[in-house]
Design a protein around this motif. Structure first.
Motif, PDB file in Angstrom:
ATOM      1  N   SER A  12      43.471  27.692  41.941  1.00  0.00           N
ATOM      2  CA  SER A  12      43.304  28.354  41.055  1.00  0.00           C
ATOM      3  C   SER A  12      42.957  29.566  41.193  1.00  0.00           C
ATOM      4  O   SER A  12      42.464  29.894  42.255  1.00  0.00           O
ATOM      5  CB  SER A  12      42.322  27.705  39.986  1.00  0.00           C
ATOM      6  OG  SER A  12      42.105  28.576  38.913  1.00  0.00           O
ATOM      7  N   GLU A  17      38.651  24.211  37.381  1.00  0.00           N
ATOM      8  CA  GLU A  17      38.013  22.776  36.981  1.00  0.00           C
ATOM      9  C   GLU A  17      39.045  22.185  35.946  1.00  0.00           C
ATOM     10  O   GLU A  17      38.938  21.020  35.838  1.00  0.00           O
ATOM     11  CB  GLU A  17      36.790  23.297  35.890  1.00  0.00           C
ATOM     12  CG  GLU A  17      35.683  23.929  36.762  1.00  0.00           C
ATOM     13  CD  GLU A  17      34.465  24.089  35.790  1.00  0.00           C
ATOM     14  OE1 GLU A  17      34.818  24.853  34.797  1.00  0.00           O
ATOM     15  OE2 GLU A  17      33.317  24.003  36.306  1.00  0.00           O
ATOM     16  N   THR A  18      39.847  22.812  35.270  1.00  0.00           N
ATOM     17  CA  THR A  18      40.988  22.360  34.447  1.00  0.00           C
ATOM     18  C   THR A  18      41.901  21.671  35.254  1.00  0.00           C
ATOM     19  O   THR A  18      41.954  20.087  34.833  1.00  0.00           O
ATOM     20  CB  THR A  18      41.623  23.259  33.477  1.00  0.00           C
ATOM     21  OG1 THR A  18      40.668  24.106  32.728  1.00  0.00           O
ATOM     22  CG2 THR A  18      42.683  22.814  32.452  1.00  0.00           C
ATOM     23  N   THR A  66      46.640  26.255  38.667  1.00  0.00           N
ATOM     24  CA  THR A  66      46.644  26.858  37.318  1.00  0.00           C
ATOM     25  C   THR A  66      46.359  28.357  37.694  1.00  0.00           C
ATOM     26  O   THR A  66      45.299  28.874  37.923  1.00  0.00           O
ATOM     27  CB  THR A  66      45.117  26.414  36.313  1.00  0.00           C
ATOM     28  OG1 THR A  66      44.189  26.456  37.409  1.00  0.00           O
ATOM     29  CG2 THR A  66      45.103  25.039  35.771  1.00  0.00           C
TER      30      THR A  66
END
Length: 273
Positions: A12, A17-18, A66
């Protein structure tokens, strides 16, 4: 039949976290299969990304990401294809669908959701940053830090970094050791982002001696010798002068007091007289 333990790399340009949450939810669908997940946050350049992908190849990992930075996202897909790595883009397809539906272009700004609660999320991000770039683990952290603390061992660089992190300040810290050349990053970032920490030799001698005792080592080790300490401090001061950064003598100062001085240097952009 032996099932190979899957390895998932979560990449990321923010916290990640997602993607980690989605990865764990997916892995939970396979009962009895242990999955190793490695999260790599704050990936903001292609060199760093390539290094991670090389490690992913070694682990035969699935790459979940992400990345809202379009160039970085395209680079990852291209390199992953060359390396025969499986990739899963968590945000890209949905961003694209929303763009088609609304006719608007996305901002491509990492961590923009954090603005919903900027103070809280900035603190979380800063704490993770301080842990990742503690004790010179990765000198590239200096390029992304709000402030870089430098000094010899036991000059309170780590406690000060964590204190600043709880104030939402991304602090990296790098030890200065005579036998190791300082990283080039220290000479390329704005000088007011670098702060040197020092202590009186006698105080540092006491701190290091106590540290050796807690480790069960003899106080006569070279690490705690006054001669070695004086040599290290002289070396560190020369490096700090070469950089041109401000130097704080933290002797007798509480962490809060030193942190206040660091913030003053950061925000006022002060230079060493």
């Amino acid at each position: 039949m032996t099932t190979q333990m899957p390895v998932i790399y979560v990449i990321s340009d923010a916290l990640g976290e997602t993607a980690e949450f989605v990865s764990r939810a997916a892995a939970a669908q396979f009962s009895g299969v242990r999955t190793r997940i490695r999260r790599v946050p704050y990936v903001r350049d292609e060199v760093h990304l390539d290094e991670i992908l090389e490690e992913a190849v070694h682990d035969q990992a699935i790459v979940v990401y992400t990345l809202v930075l379009l160039g970085l996202r395209n680079h990852l897909e291209q390199r992953a294809k060359e390396m025969s790595l499986q990739t899963v883009d968590i945000l890209g397809p949905l961003i694209g669908a929303i763009s088609v539906q609304t006719g608007l272009d996305p901002s491509h700004i990492p961590s923009i959701i954090h603005r919903l609660d900027e103070q809280y999320f900035r603190k979380v991000e800063a704490i993770e940053f301080a842990v990742k770039y503690d004790d010179g683990k990765d000198p590239r952290g200096a390029l992304y830090a709000d402030v870089v603390l430098i000094g010899v061992s036991r000059t309170s660089k780590t406690p000060l970094s964590m204190y600043l992190a709880h104030k939402g300040i991304k602090a990296a810290n790098i030890p200065l050791v005579p036998e190791v050349a300082p990283p080039e990053e220290l000479f390329t970032i704005p000088v007011h982002k670098v702060v040197g920490l020092t202590l009186r030799p006698d105080m540092l001698n006491l701190i290091r001696t106590e540290r050796l005792k807690t480790l069960g080592l003899g106080a006569s080790a070279d690490y705690a010798s006054l001669e070695r300490i004086v040599r290290e401090l002289e070396y560190a001061r020369n490096v700090m002068k070469k950089i041109g950064c401000r130097i704080i003598d933290a002797t007798g100062k509480a962490v809060e007091e030193t942190a206040s001085m660091v913030l003053d240097i950061m925000y006022r952009g002060e230079r060493r007289d």
